[in-house]
Design an enzyme around this catalytic site. Structure first.
Site, PDB file in Angstrom:
ATOM      1  N   ASP A  87       0.833  -1.197   0.000  1.00 55.94           N
ATOM      2  CA  ASP A  87       0.000   0.000   0.000  1.00 55.94           C
ATOM      3  C   ASP A  87       0.872   1.253   0.000  1.00 55.94           C
ATOM      4  O   ASP A  87       1.974   1.254   0.561  1.00 55.94           O
ATOM      5  CB  ASP A  87      -0.902   0.024   1.238  1.00 55.94           C
TER       6      ASP A  87
ATOM      7  N   ARG B 272      -1.620  -1.024  -8.742  1.00 53.63           N
ATOM      8  CA  ARG B 272      -2.944  -0.513  -8.368  1.00 53.63           C
ATOM      9  C   ARG B 272      -2.930   1.010  -8.481  1.00 53.63           C
ATOM     10  O   ARG B 272      -2.096   1.679  -7.875  1.00 53.63           O
ATOM     11  CB  ARG B 272      -3.294  -0.914  -6.930  1.00 53.63           C
TER      12      ARG B 272
END
Length: 311
Positions: free
Chosen positions: A137, A187
């Site tokens: 992340d 992502r």
């Protein structure tokens, strides 16, 4: 709404308010709509339900900005446990984990980068052994370079490790070009942190335009784009671009948060698209939820809107 940020941050540290939110029938139901529970068992059960519906999942054990080495170790242990249970249930073909480096030691003084890298290696090794992958992340802009440096190190041994880029940062289009190579999972999200105008677009339209530019780079490239958005217009644009660049379904995926637009998730799956649901879990759910609402006024607007419509 910016005036709400300070009160929300104060509330994020209140155990009394957390207890109230988690026990009142209405608010507890709302919380469970977005965070399935605190335990490994609860998130594995939620994952099984998503997989049964044809969705993939990415699990995030909540916690960030860890300044305690023992807590970082506990977070690593939690990931190893959930990977073990996912494997035992035969879910790892459809499930991966998402890891914040600040939760596993990046913010620790002196040796933070080294500790986070070694802890990330441990999780990546366990994920590979379980038959799945890890995505790193992205957090606020002050950690971007360090996170990408860790990604490069991890990909030497674990090239399947996923990256996350945030479209509201001025630098992201260039980062997309650097990461749009064969085998690279990326992502792309809008970004949730309150960033200064020196590094990030402030106007929603400018963020959307940057998102589309980044999409074009990733979908033209040789990597595996992971399109993280709930915006109906951006979903439509992404589908159009995928067709324009001759992307077959399955060579990219859409990603959405657990509990957000479940009907749209279902629609995309029925249309043959690959869809992954990001599921946060763990004891830190309350602070996570309140901080996300406080960091950007748009987060609060989006959260309130999602309570009204699940489409």
């Amino acid at each position: 709404m910016a005036l709400l940020s300070r009160p929300l941050l104060l509330l994020s540290r209140s155990e009394q308010v957390k207890k109230l939110v988690s026990t009142m029938p209405v608010s507890a139901g709302i919380v469970r709509s977005y965070v399935p529970g605190e335990s490994t068992q609860s998130v594995v059960e939620a994952s099984a339900q998503q997989v049964e519906a044809g969705l993939r999942v990415s699990l995030d054990f909540l916690g960030e900005d860890t300044l305690d080495a023992e807590q970082a170790d506990a977070t690593v242990a939690a990931y190893l446990e959930v990977l073990d249970q996912l494997a035992a249930r035969g879910l790892t073909r459809m499930a991966e984990v998402s890891v914040k480096l600040s939760a596993i030691g990046q913010a620790l003084p002196d040796q933070g980068h080294k500790i986070a890298l070694e802890n990330a290696r441990t999780i990546c090794r366990a994920a590979r052994n379980a038959g799945t992958t890890v995505t790193l992340d992205m957090e606020d802009h002050t950690t971007t370079d360090a996170t990408l440096a860790t990604l490069r190190e991890l990909r030497k041994d674990f090239p399947e490790t996923g990256a996350v880029l945030q479209a509201y940062l001025h630098r992201t289009e260039a980062d997309c070009r650097a990461l749009a190579y064969e085998g690279s999972r990326v992502r792309l999200c809008k970004g949730a942190y309150n960033e200064p105008e020196e590094v990030a677009f402030q106007d929603d339209l400018d963020v959307d335009r940057s998102y589309v530019r980044c999409l074009k780079v990733l979908l033209r490239g040789q990597g595996y784009p992971m399109i993280a958005t709930h915006d109906p217009r951006l979903v439509e644009i992404a589908s159009t671009l995928a067709s324009r660049y001759n992307r077959e379904q399955g060579s990219y995926e859409f990603q959405m948060l657990y509990g957000i637009r479940p009907e749209e998730q279902k629609r995309l799956v029925e249309a043959g698209e690959r869809v992954r649901v990001y599921i946060p879990y763990g004891q830190e759910w309350y602070g996570y939820l309140m901080r996300r609402l406080a960091e950007r006024p748009q987060n609060l607007t989006f959260f309130l809107r999602s309570l009204i419509s699940k489409k």
